[in-house]
Design a protein around this motif. Structure first.
Motif, PDB file in Angstrom:
ATOM      1  N   LEU A  25      -5.959   2.567  -3.389  1.00  0.00           N
ATOM      2  CA  LEU A  25      -5.586   1.389  -2.585  1.00  0.00           C
ATOM      3  C   LEU A  25      -4.215   0.830  -3.019  1.00  0.00           C
ATOM      4  O   LEU A  25      -4.020  -0.385  -3.107  1.00  0.00           O
ATOM      5  CB  LEU A  25      -6.661   0.295  -2.666  1.00  0.00           C
ATOM      6  N   ALA A  27      -2.815   0.742  -5.847  1.00  0.00           N
ATOM      7  CA  ALA A  27      -2.738   0.029  -7.133  1.00  0.00           C
ATOM      8  C   ALA A  27      -1.381   0.343  -7.769  1.00  0.00           C
ATOM      9  O   ALA A  27      -0.904   1.488  -7.738  1.00  0.00           O
ATOM     10  CB  ALA A  27      -3.883   0.464  -8.041  1.00  0.00           C
ATOM     11  N   LYS A  59      -5.249  -0.107   5.090  1.00  0.00           N
ATOM     12  CA  LYS A  59      -6.334  -0.712   4.304  1.00  0.00           C
ATOM     13  C   LYS A  59      -5.809  -1.633   3.204  1.00  0.00           C
ATOM     14  O   LYS A  59      -6.450  -2.620   2.853  1.00  0.00           O
ATOM     15  CB  LYS A  59      -7.221   0.386   3.689  1.00  0.00           C
ATOM     16  N   ALA A  63      -3.784  -3.252  -3.919  1.00  0.00           N
ATOM     17  CA  ALA A  63      -4.966  -3.954  -4.454  1.00  0.00           C
ATOM     18  C   ALA A  63      -4.730  -4.457  -5.869  1.00  0.00           C
ATOM     19  O   ALA A  63      -5.681  -4.722  -6.599  1.00  0.00           O
ATOM     20  CB  ALA A  63      -6.186  -3.053  -4.392  1.00  0.00           C
ATOM     21  N   GLY A  64      -3.481  -4.555  -6.268  1.00  0.00           N
ATOM     22  CA  GLY A  64      -3.189  -5.159  -7.574  1.00  0.00           C
ATOM     23  C   GLY A  64      -2.523  -4.190  -8.515  1.00  0.00           C
ATOM     24  O   GLY A  64      -2.275  -3.029  -8.178  1.00  0.00           O
ATOM     25  N   ALA A  65      -2.224  -4.688  -9.707  1.00  0.00           N
ATOM     26  CA  ALA A  65      -1.769  -3.795 -10.772  1.00  0.00           C
ATOM     27  C   ALA A  65      -2.901  -2.814 -11.041  1.00  0.00           C
ATOM     28  O   ALA A  65      -4.060  -3.089 -10.709  1.00  0.00           O
ATOM     29  CB  ALA A  65      -1.448  -4.606 -12.015  1.00  0.00           C
ATOM     30  N   LYS A  68      -7.121   0.333 -14.214  1.00  0.00           N
ATOM     31  CA  LYS A  68      -7.518   1.411 -15.145  1.00  0.00           C
ATOM     32  C   LYS A  68      -6.405   1.687 -16.158  1.00  0.00           C
ATOM     33  O   LYS A  68      -6.661   1.998 -17.316  1.00  0.00           O
ATOM     34  CB  LYS A  68      -7.890   2.667 -14.357  1.00  0.00           C
ATOM     35  N   MET A  70      -4.266  -0.600 -17.160  1.00  0.00           N
ATOM     36  CA  MET A  70      -4.088  -1.794 -18.020  1.00  0.00           C
ATOM     37  C   MET A  70      -5.232  -1.981 -19.018  1.00  0.00           C
ATOM     38  O   MET A  70      -5.045  -2.606 -20.072  1.00  0.00           O
ATOM     39  CB  MET A  70      -4.097  -3.072 -17.149  1.00  0.00           C
ATOM     40  N   TYR A 105      -5.612  -5.387   2.096  1.00  0.00           N
ATOM     41  CA  TYR A 105      -5.627  -6.156   0.848  1.00  0.00           C
ATOM     42  C   TYR A 105      -4.238  -6.323   0.228  1.00  0.00           C
ATOM     43  O   TYR A 105      -3.508  -5.345   0.057  1.00  0.00           O
ATOM     44  CB  TYR A 105      -6.508  -5.464  -0.188  1.00  0.00           C
ATOM     45  N   GLY A 108      -3.958  -9.689  -6.350  1.00  0.00           N
ATOM     46  CA  GLY A 108      -3.373  -9.684  -7.689  1.00  0.00           C
ATOM     47  C   GLY A 108      -1.881  -9.364  -7.617  1.00  0.00           C
ATOM     48  O   GLY A 108      -1.115 -10.020  -6.894  1.00  0.00           O
ATOM     49  N   GLY A 109      -1.477  -8.325  -8.357  1.00  0.00           N
ATOM     50  CA  GLY A 109      -0.073  -7.925  -8.332  1.00  0.00           C
ATOM     51  C   GLY A 109       0.410  -7.555  -6.934  1.00  0.00           C
ATOM     52  O   GLY A 109       1.612  -7.650  -6.645  1.00  0.00           O
ATOM     53  N   PRO A 131      -7.334 -12.274  -7.695  1.00  0.00           N
ATOM     54  CA  PRO A 131      -8.665 -12.153  -8.307  1.00  0.00           C
ATOM     55  C   PRO A 131      -8.649 -11.851  -9.801  1.00  0.00           C
ATOM     56  O   PRO A 131      -9.696 -11.503 -10.359  1.00  0.00           O
ATOM     57  CB  PRO A 131      -9.266 -10.968  -7.529  1.00  0.00           C
ATOM     58  N   GLU A 132      -7.510 -12.009 -10.451  1.00  0.00           N
ATOM     59  CA  GLU A 132      -7.423 -11.634 -11.877  1.00  0.00           C
ATOM     60  C   GLU A 132      -8.495 -12.315 -12.725  1.00  0.00           C
ATOM     61  O   GLU A 132      -9.002 -11.741 -13.680  1.00  0.00           O
ATOM     62  CB  GLU A 132      -6.030 -11.986 -12.435  1.00  0.00           C
ATOM     63  N   GLY A 140       0.049 -12.339 -13.557  1.00  0.00           N
ATOM     64  CA  GLY A 140       1.107 -12.156 -14.546  1.00  0.00           C
ATOM     65  C   GLY A 140       2.442 -11.785 -13.943  1.00  0.00           C
ATOM     66  O   GLY A 140       3.399 -11.506 -14.656  1.00  0.00           O
ATOM     67  N   ALA A 141       2.506 -11.774 -12.604  1.00  0.00           N
ATOM     68  CA  ALA A 141       3.783 -11.448 -11.951  1.00  0.00           C
ATOM     69  C   ALA A 141       4.184 -12.582 -11.013  1.00  0.00           C
ATOM     70  O   ALA A 141       4.681 -12.361  -9.910  1.00  0.00           O
ATOM     71  CB  ALA A 141       3.679 -10.119 -11.199  1.00  0.00           C
TER      72      ALA A 141
HETATM   73  C1  HXC Z   1      -6.960   0.518 -10.061  1.00  0.00           C
HETATM   74  C2  HXC Z   1      -8.094   0.369  -8.066  1.00  0.00           C
HETATM   75  C3  HXC Z   1      -7.646  -0.968  -7.892  1.00  0.00           C
HETATM   76  C4  HXC Z   1      -6.806  -1.530  -8.911  1.00  0.00           C
HETATM   77  C5  HXC Z   1      -8.889  -0.429  -6.214  1.00  0.00           C
HETATM   78  N1  HXC Z   1      -8.835   0.645  -6.989  1.00  0.00           N
HETATM   79  N2  HXC Z   1      -8.159  -1.437  -6.733  1.00  0.00           N
HETATM   80  N3  HXC Z   1      -7.762   1.104  -9.136  1.00  0.00           N
HETATM   81  N4  HXC Z   1      -6.513  -0.742  -9.973  1.00  0.00           N
HETATM   82  N5  HXC Z   1      -6.302  -2.758  -8.821  1.00  0.00           N
HETATM   83  C6  HXC Z   1      -9.498   1.942  -6.784  1.00  0.00           C
HETATM   84  C7  HXC Z   1     -10.988   1.855  -7.012  1.00  0.00           C
HETATM   85  O1  HXC Z   1     -11.273   1.971  -8.388  1.00  0.00           O
HETATM   86  C8  HXC Z   1     -11.459   3.047  -6.218  1.00  0.00           C
HETATM   87  O2  HXC Z   1     -11.217   4.218  -6.951  1.00  0.00           O
HETATM   88  C9  HXC Z   1     -10.533   3.068  -5.017  1.00  0.00           C
HETATM   89  O3  HXC Z   1      -9.376   2.318  -5.412  1.00  0.00           O
HETATM   90  C10 HXC Z   1     -11.136   2.394  -3.810  1.00  0.00           C
HETATM   91  O4  HXC Z   1     -11.562   1.111  -4.182  1.00  0.00           O
HETATM   92  P1  HXC Z   1     -13.036   0.562  -3.865  1.00  0.00           P
HETATM   93  O5  HXC Z   1     -13.291  -0.554  -4.800  1.00  0.00           O
HETATM   94  O6  HXC Z   1     -14.009   1.654  -3.822  1.00  0.00           O
HETATM   95  O7  HXC Z   1     -12.832   0.028  -2.363  1.00  0.00           O
HETATM   96  P2  HXC Z   1     -13.599  -1.171  -1.633  1.00  0.00           P
HETATM   97  O8  HXC Z   1     -15.058  -1.132  -1.957  1.00  0.00           O
HETATM   98  O9  HXC Z   1     -13.169  -1.105  -0.212  1.00  0.00           O
HETATM   99  O10 HXC Z   1     -13.024  -2.516  -2.303  1.00  0.00           O
HETATM  100  C11 HXC Z   1     -11.669  -2.853  -2.158  1.00  0.00           C
HETATM  101  C12 HXC Z   1     -11.247  -3.978  -3.148  1.00  0.00           C
HETATM  102  C13 HXC Z   1     -11.632  -3.526  -4.584  1.00  0.00           C
HETATM  103  C14 HXC Z   1     -11.990  -5.270  -2.809  1.00  0.00           C
HETATM  104  C15 HXC Z   1      -9.766  -4.182  -2.997  1.00  0.00           C
HETATM  105  O11 HXC Z   1     -11.111  -2.199  -4.803  1.00  0.00           O
HETATM  106  C16 HXC Z   1     -11.117  -4.409  -5.652  1.00  0.00           C
HETATM  107  O12 HXC Z   1     -11.666  -5.463  -5.904  1.00  0.00           O
HETATM  108  N6  HXC Z   1     -10.042  -3.981  -6.337  1.00  0.00           N
HETATM  109  C17 HXC Z   1      -9.501  -4.687  -7.467  1.00  0.00           C
HETATM  110  C18 HXC Z   1      -8.764  -5.912  -7.029  1.00  0.00           C
HETATM  111  C19 HXC Z   1      -8.202  -6.676  -8.202  1.00  0.00           C
HETATM  112  O13 HXC Z   1      -8.951  -7.170  -9.072  1.00  0.00           O
HETATM  113  N7  HXC Z   1      -6.862  -6.808  -8.265  1.00  0.00           N
HETATM  114  C20 HXC Z   1      -6.215  -7.482  -9.352  1.00  0.00           C
HETATM  115  C21 HXC Z   1      -5.829  -6.504 -10.432  1.00  0.00           C
HETATM  116  S1  HXC Z   1      -5.158  -7.291 -11.801  1.00  0.00           S
HETATM  117  P3  HXC Z   1     -12.356   5.331  -7.176  1.00  0.00           P
HETATM  118  O14 HXC Z   1     -11.702   6.321  -8.085  1.00  0.00           O
HETATM  119  O15 HXC Z   1     -13.525   4.640  -7.747  1.00  0.00           O
HETATM  120  O16 HXC Z   1     -12.596   5.864  -5.789  1.00  0.00           O
HETATM  121  C22 HXC Z   1      -3.568  -7.589 -11.382  1.00  0.00           C
HETATM  122  C23 HXC Z   1      -2.812  -8.276 -12.439  1.00  0.00           C
HETATM  123  C24 HXC Z   1      -1.421  -8.487 -12.041  1.00  0.00           C
HETATM  124  O17 HXC Z   1      -3.111  -7.280 -10.343  1.00  0.00           O
HETATM  125  C25 HXC Z   1      -0.642  -8.902 -13.221  1.00  0.00           C
HETATM  126  C26 HXC Z   1       0.770  -8.556 -13.094  1.00  0.00           C
HETATM  127  C27 HXC Z   1       1.052  -7.293 -12.470  1.00  0.00           C
END
Ligand code: HXC
Length: 258
Positions: A25, A27, A59, A63-65, A68, A70, A105, A108-109, A131-132, A140-141
């Motif tokens: 997504l 990332a 889609k 979906a963020g930084a 895995k 980090m 989506y 986060g990042g 959603p961090e 953090g960005a």
């Molecule tokens: C790594 C990610 C990811 C992420 C999704 N994926 N988001 N991998 N980092 N941020 C991966 C999933 O592990 C999965 O891999 C594949 O993408 C599809 O995601 P699903 O979860 O199966 O899809 P879905 O059920 O449709 O849900 C979508 C979603 C969810 C709601 C967006 O993926 C989600 O909550 N993602 C994380 C969102 C998040 O917390 N973002 C903030 C990150 S922290 P596999 O291999 O299992 O198929 C951040 C900090 C920023 O951004 C600080 C400064 C940069």
């Protein structure tokens, strides 16, 4: 140069960068951020390019930084590498306008990266969130800062403390996005908007962007003064002469970017 995590194309005077890690997504892993920085630098240096569009997939914008990547970093890892400042801020340093075209989506990042762009065009499917907190960290960005400036304290605080997402309609009402576009038309419309910007005088576009951005860094009095100085400086350009002459002569201006 070949990129693995982004697609880079030109559409006339518009540089189009598409985040392209569909399995994750979009990332934002370190390699993607590095490639994005290189692509932005290349467009910045290209005289044929007047504006840039940054987009993702249907889609997910992103979906963020990469969680895995980090997950196991230590304090010293992130502190010494100044994670994440390095690389990300290329988006904010770009002097040419960067339009974010967001579908799905932007979390986060991903939300932070969209907010680093000059403005956001949202598909009706867009969902914004920080959603961090749900994974034990905080934005953090720039999320706590840019989201708060964009939508005000109440919504920003609620979103950062609970991870609640905002849909496109709420984001438009709150002033986070400039407009909502049907998802199928999002990229074409963003390119049209960027083409319109690219038709203007490049140096004057840069001055204008710089002046709007100053509103976030200064008091009103200082900002208005800064704007006036930049306004005055446009009179040193050939393009201001051409633009005003073309108006008086009822013709389309032909800007020379000088
Ligand atoms: C790594 C990610 C990811 C992420 C999704 N994926 N988001 N991998 N980092 N941020 C991966 C999933 O592990 C999965 O891999 C594949 O993408 C599809 O995601 P699903 O979860 O199966 O899809 P879905 O059920 O449709 O849900 C979508 C979603 C969810 C709601 C967006 O993926 C989600 O909550 N993602 C994380 C969102 C998040 O917390 N973002 C903030 C990150 S922290 P596999 O291999 O299992 O198929 C951040 C900090 C920023 O951004 C600080 C400064 C940069």
């Amino acid at each position: 140069m070949p990129y693995e995590n982004i697609l880079v194309e030109t559409r006339g005077p518009v540089g189009l960068i598409t985040l392209n890690r569909p399995k994750a997504l979009n990332a934002l892993c370190a390699a993607l951020i590095r490639e994005l920085g290189l692509a932005l630098d290349a467009f910045e240096a290209d005289n044929e390019i007047g504006a840039i569009v940054l987009t993702g997939s249907e889609k997910a914008f992103a979906a963020g930084a990469d969680i895995k990547e980090m997950a196991t970093k230590s304090y010293m890892d992130v502190y010494l590498a100044d994670f994440i400042t390095h690389g990300w801020e290329q988006v904010t340093k770009c002097r040419k306008p960067v339009v974010a075209a967001v579908a799905g989506y932007a979390l986060g990042g991903g939300c932070e990266m969209a907010m680093m762009c000059d403005f956001i065009l949202a598909a009706d499917t867009a969902k914004f969130g920080q959603p961090e907190i749900t994974i034990g960290t905080i934005p953090g960005a720039g999320g706590t800062q840019r989201l708060t400036r964009a939508v005000g304290k109440a919504k920003a605080m609620e979103m950062c403390l609970t991870g609640r997402m905002m849909d496109a309609a709420e984001a438009e009402r709150a002033g986070l996005v400039s407009r909502i576009i049907p998802a199928a038309d999002l990229v074409d419309e963003a390119i049209k908007v960027a083409e319109r910007i690219a038709e203007m005088s490049r140096p004057v576009v840069m001055l204008c962007k710089e002046s709007v951005n100053a509103a976030f860094e200064t008091t009103l009095t200082q900002g208005v003064k800064f704007e006036r100085r930049l306004f005055h400086s446009t009179f040193a350009t050939e393009d201001q002469k051409e633009g005003m002459a073309a108006f008086a002569e009822k013709r389309t201006p032909s800007f020379k970017n000088r």
